[in-house]
Design a protein around this motif. Structure first.
Motif, short mmCIF file in Angstrom:
data_model
loop_
_atom_site.label_atom_id
_atom_site.label_comp_id
_atom_site.label_asym_id
_atom_site.label_seq_id
_atom_site.Cartn_x
_atom_site.Cartn_y
_atom_site.Cartn_z
N TYR A 1 -44.97 -70.42 -38.64
CA TYR A 1 -45.45 -69.01 -39.05
C TYR A 1 -47.21 -69.32 -39.54
O TYR A 1 -47.95 -68.74 -39.14
CB TYR A 1 -44.76 -68.25 -39.93
N HIS B 1 -42.09 -58.42 -37.84
CA HIS B 1 -41.33 -57.16 -38.68
C HIS B 1 -42.42 -56.10 -38.87
O HIS B 1 -41.81 -54.99 -39.15
CB HIS B 1 -40.72 -57.73 -39.95
N GLN C 1 -49.29 -56.20 -36.52
CA GLN C 1 -50.26 -57.25 -36.39
C GLN C 1 -51.57 -56.39 -37.06
O GLN C 1 -51.95 -55.24 -36.96
CB GLN C 1 -50.56 -57.88 -35.24
N LYS D 1 -50.11 -61.52 -37.82
CA LYS D 1 -49.11 -61.01 -37.09
C LYS D 1 -47.76 -61.20 -37.77
O LYS D 1 -47.43 -62.15 -38.35
CB LYS D 1 -49.16 -62.04 -35.49
N SER D 2 -46.80 -60.18 -37.67
CA SER D 2 -45.63 -60.36 -38.10
C SER D 2 -44.35 -59.62 -37.23
O SER D 2 -44.81 -58.46 -36.58
CB SER D 2 -45.58 -59.51 -39.52
N TYR E 1 -48.75 -66.18 -38.61
CA TYR E 1 -47.60 -65.17 -38.78
C TYR E 1 -47.39 -65.07 -40.20
O TYR E 1 -47.49 -66.12 -40.98
CB TYR E 1 -46.30 -65.70 -37.89
N ILE E 2 -46.73 -64.01 -40.67
CA ILE E 2 -46.18 -63.88 -41.99
C ILE E 2 -44.64 -63.44 -41.79
O ILE E 2 -44.03 -62.66 -40.78
CB ILE E 2 -46.65 -62.82 -42.83
N PRO E 3 -43.69 -63.85 -42.71
CA PRO E 3 -42.06 -63.61 -42.19
C PRO E 3 -42.05 -62.29 -43.07
O PRO E 3 -42.71 -61.54 -43.31
CB PRO E 3 -41.75 -64.57 -43.31
N ASP E 4 -40.61 -61.89 -42.89
CA ASP E 4 -40.20 -60.68 -43.43
C ASP E 4 -40.08 -60.46 -44.98
O ASP E 4 -39.13 -61.03 -45.60
CB ASP E 4 -38.61 -60.33 -42.89
#
Length: 258
Positions: free
Chosen positions: A107, A159, A162, A156-157, A112-115
């Motif tokens: 990520y 969950h 973006q 971008k995620s 990306y970023i997580p939840d």
């Protein structure tokens, strides 16, 4: 613990004993006594990790929660000897931790970023980022440039959708399209612009003239064709949020003049 208990009984001094789970967090030494630190360091540096039993249980507590518990106990007014709990304690396995850190590594490299509604994953991500080398902290996103200006994806995620940022040259209009399901937010942070919306089954326009002297966030509902026009004399900068990551195979974007 027994000696400390005797001391408390003999002197009346307050004594608190913690029995911590495995502590994890930033700056823990890798390849020493923390699997989390070793996995974070090795995966961040492209090194292999060794797992003897992926199903082995692991009880973890985050370093900031440890410090908070200690400070809270130091400020308490209790007397005598007591065992004190610190938490939350997260129950997981060695294999699961390794998979999560590999995911965080991927990520981070892709923006990306997580939840982050998962408190443990948020703390694990914070820990992982502390092991990334300084020269890997700055990444160059793909800049999409055309006659209108430039645009790049900031976050971008899976969950949370973006966030992307764009410039628009004076007199240029972006958009003139609508989405069936996707919703967006627009916020001009530099320059001047006109944001226009129209529900696709009506002729009524909604117009917002915006500039950087009064920052506003404009919601774009589904089924509203929308556009943004630079009405100033210099490039304007706009931050956009969409509730889903753009998928070229399912763009949910349909051209229509406002």
């Amino acid at each position: 613990e027994d000696r400390l208990k005797l001391y408390a009984e003999k002197t009346g001094a307050p004594v608190s004993v913690f029995r911590f789970a495995n502590v994890f967090g930033k700056w823990c030494r890798p390849n020493y006594n923390s699997a989390v630190a070793t996995f974070c360091y090795n995966i961040a540096h492209g090194l292999p990790i060794t797992i003897n039993d992926p199903h082995a249980n692991l009880r973890l507590i985050y370093i900031d929660d440890v410090v908070e518990a200690i400070v809270r106990e130091l400020n308490s007014k209790h007397e005598g000897f007591s065992f004190v709990d610190a938490g939350p304690v997260y129950e997981t396995t060695v294999g699961t931790i390794a998979e999560q850190i590999r995911m965080l590594h991927e990520y981070q490299s892709k923006g990306y970023i997580p939840d982050f509604s998962d408190e443990f994953l948020k703390k694990l991500n914070t820990t992982y980022v502390s092991y990334v080398d300084a020269d890997k902290l700055a990444m160059e996103p793909e800049l999409k440039v055309d006659k209108r200006g430039w645009l790049f994806e900031l976050i971008k995620s899976p969950h949370a959708g973006q966030i992307f940022v764009s410039t628009t040259k004076p007199g240029i209009i972006r958009g003139n399209h609508y989405h069936d399901t996707k919703v967006e937010k627009f916020s001009l942070v530099k320059g001047m612009a006109r944001i226009a919306l129209r529900r696709i089954d009506t002729d009524e326009k909604i117009v917002y003239d915006v500039d950087d002297s009064r920052i506003r966030v404009v919601d774009i509902p589904p089924g509203y064709t929308h556009s943004i026009e630079n009405t100033g004399t210099e490039d304007c900068i706009v931050i956009f949020w969409a509730n889903e990551i753009f998928d070229a195979s399912r763009p949910d974007t349909y051209a229509l003049e406002v």
